[in-house]
Design an enzyme around this catalytic site. Structure first.
Site, short mmCIF file in Angstrom:
data_model
loop_
_atom_site.label_atom_id
_atom_site.label_comp_id
_atom_site.label_asym_id
_atom_site.label_seq_id
_atom_site.Cartn_x
_atom_site.Cartn_y
_atom_site.Cartn_z
N LYS A 63 4.15 -15.11 1.95
CA LYS A 63 4.11 -15.84 0.68
C LYS A 63 5.59 -16.01 0.29
CE LYS A 63 1.68 -17.46 -2.82
NZ LYS A 63 1.01 -18.73 -2.75
N ASP A 72 -11.04 -9.34 6.96
CA ASP A 72 -12.42 -9.34 6.43
C ASP A 72 -12.97 -10.77 6.42
OD1 ASP A 72 -12.26 -6.59 5.89
OD2 ASP A 72 -13.39 -6.81 4.03
N TYR A 129 0.82 -1.21 0.00
CA TYR A 129 0.00 0.00 0.00
C TYR A 129 0.85 1.27 0.00
CZ TYR A 129 -3.98 -3.05 1.13
OH TYR A 129 -4.95 -4.03 1.09
N ASP A 136 -5.19 -7.23 5.85
CA ASP A 136 -6.42 -6.56 5.43
C ASP A 136 -7.43 -7.59 4.95
OD1 ASP A 136 -8.20 -4.64 4.60
OD2 ASP A 136 -7.00 -3.89 2.93
#
Ligand code: NAD
Length: 363
Positions: free
Chosen positions: A191, A251, A140, A247
């Site tokens: 990852k 959710d 981001y 993030d």
């Protein structure tokens, strides 16, 4: 004197932040705690007034305050603006400029709300985890970024995933310190098999773990983690994750808890913090008194605990939330008609009022 900055933002951000502030004012007055709350526009509301998603004045207000209460930003109206002017930019600017690199996102299942989760009861019952998301690094914020013309009619969209050892070490330390007070387990998500930035993440987290011998560290690839979260959510306690993975996973975790309207968050840099629900401005239900204010109210409880060391007041809010849920009060997102007349469908304002009534009851 407690100095709070209030940025309610757009859509349901305004509705839920209002209820969170009502709860805080009630508790402050009850306990003779002196406070000052100064409000400003952010997000789309700020763009409409000042043609920018956050002004210097609002940023200064946030910097001068002891803590920030944030609602949510965004909405259909501003979706076609250039990225720098979009409401969401306000949030990223605040996080970055206040140095809020720690994002705590607890996800707990209330046994009374088990029917609100689309998952089977025996899978979700007892789930209690905290997702610790790195908040000021990663994709981001990495440079270069943008949409570039390649000259042959082609364009290229670029974002860059970067992490430094310093950025990883400080968030890993936070995760281990919190784990020491819980089940002494940290699961770090990455990852590392395909992305070098998260290969470094895995290595630095393992190095940091050496200073916390009581805490057991394990690693999981983010794709596997998103699957295991649904398969066996109870097995998770602390999930430590880079910005974007945290993030997305939080959710996902919200649906284990029943609704995104139940999950609070704290974004921290030491005691300085910004407190907001994990959900967005929900333009689909904005202005209809349908939003669940519990995530925002629980975020206010986190503020009392993390910025002001008022853990017992925070617990009173948390207990009041549990109390109203036990009594059957439900906003539409957590409502399920069990056909036994025990749940009462109410709106945003009524849920805020019910939580204050519960606080009054308990003294
Ligand atoms: P969203 O979280 O706003 O909504 C997703 C879904 O969850 C919607 O169906 C909504 O009605 C429901 N929902 C969300 N919060 C709820 C609540 N408290 N009670 C009941 N239902 C609730 O996500 P989105 O639809 O992807 O985004 C809408 C806007 O919000 C976009 O502009 C997005 O960029 C912005 N956004 C802002 C933040 C933030 O301010 N922190 C976070 C995420 C998205």
């Amino acid at each position: 004197m407690i100095k709070l900055a209030l940025f309610a933002g757009d859509g349901i951000g305004v509705e839920v932040a209002t209820e969170a502030v009502n709860v805080l004012k009630f508790l402050f007055d009850l306990n003779s705690i002196r406070y000052e709350i100064e409000e400003d526009l952010v997000g789309g509301a700020s763009y409409d007034e000042y043609k920018k998603p956050i002004t210097e004045k609002a940023l200064k207000l946030a910097k001068d305050a002891d803590a920030v209460i944030f609602g949510a930003v965004g909405g259909y109206k501003w979706e076609s603006l250039p990225i720098e002017l979009r409401p969401e930019k306000a949030l990223l600017t605040l996080r970055y400029d206040l140095g809020l690199y720690v994002n705590l996102r607890p996800a707990k299942v209330y046994s009374e709300l088990i029917d609100a989760s689309p998952l089977k009861k025996d899978i979700v019952n007892g789930t209690d985890m905290i997702i610790i998301r790195e908040l000021t690094g990663g994709i981001y914020f990495g440079q270069p970024r943008g949409i570039f013309n390649l000259g042959d009619g082609q364009r290229k969209g670029v974002n860059t995933l970067t992490y430094t050892t310093k950025e990883i070490t400080r968030i890993a330390k936070t995760a281990f310190e919190i784990a020491e007070k819980r089940r002494k387990k940290v699961l770090s998500v990455d990852k590392a098999n395909v992305l070098e930035s998260t290969e470094l993440w895995r290595e630095v987290v393992a190095d940091t773990a050496k200073n916390y011998p009581d805490v057991e560290l394990s690693n999981m690839y983010v794709d596997n983690c998103s699957m295991q979260l649904i398969r066996q959510p109870k097995s998770f306690d602390i999930i430590l994750a880079p910005n974007m993975f945290g993030d997305i996973l939080s959710d996902e975790a919200s649906m284990i808890a029943g609704s995104i309207g139940m999950l609070p968050s704290a974004s921290l840099n030491g005691k300085k913090g910004m407190y907001e629900p994990i959900h967005g401005s929900a333009p689909d239900i904005a202005g209809q008194n349908k939003a669940n204010p519990i995530a925002a109210i629980l975020s206010a409880a986190m503020m009392l605990r993390y910025s002001f060391d008022m853990g017992s007041l925070a617990e009173r809010i948390e207990n009041a939330v549990t109390g109203v849920i036990r009594k059957g009060y439900r906003t539409p997102d957590i409502y399920s008609d069990l056909g036994i007349g025990e749940t009462k469908l109410i709106g945003t304002k009524e849920m805020g009022a019910a939580i204050i009534a519960e606080l009054k009851l308990k003294g």
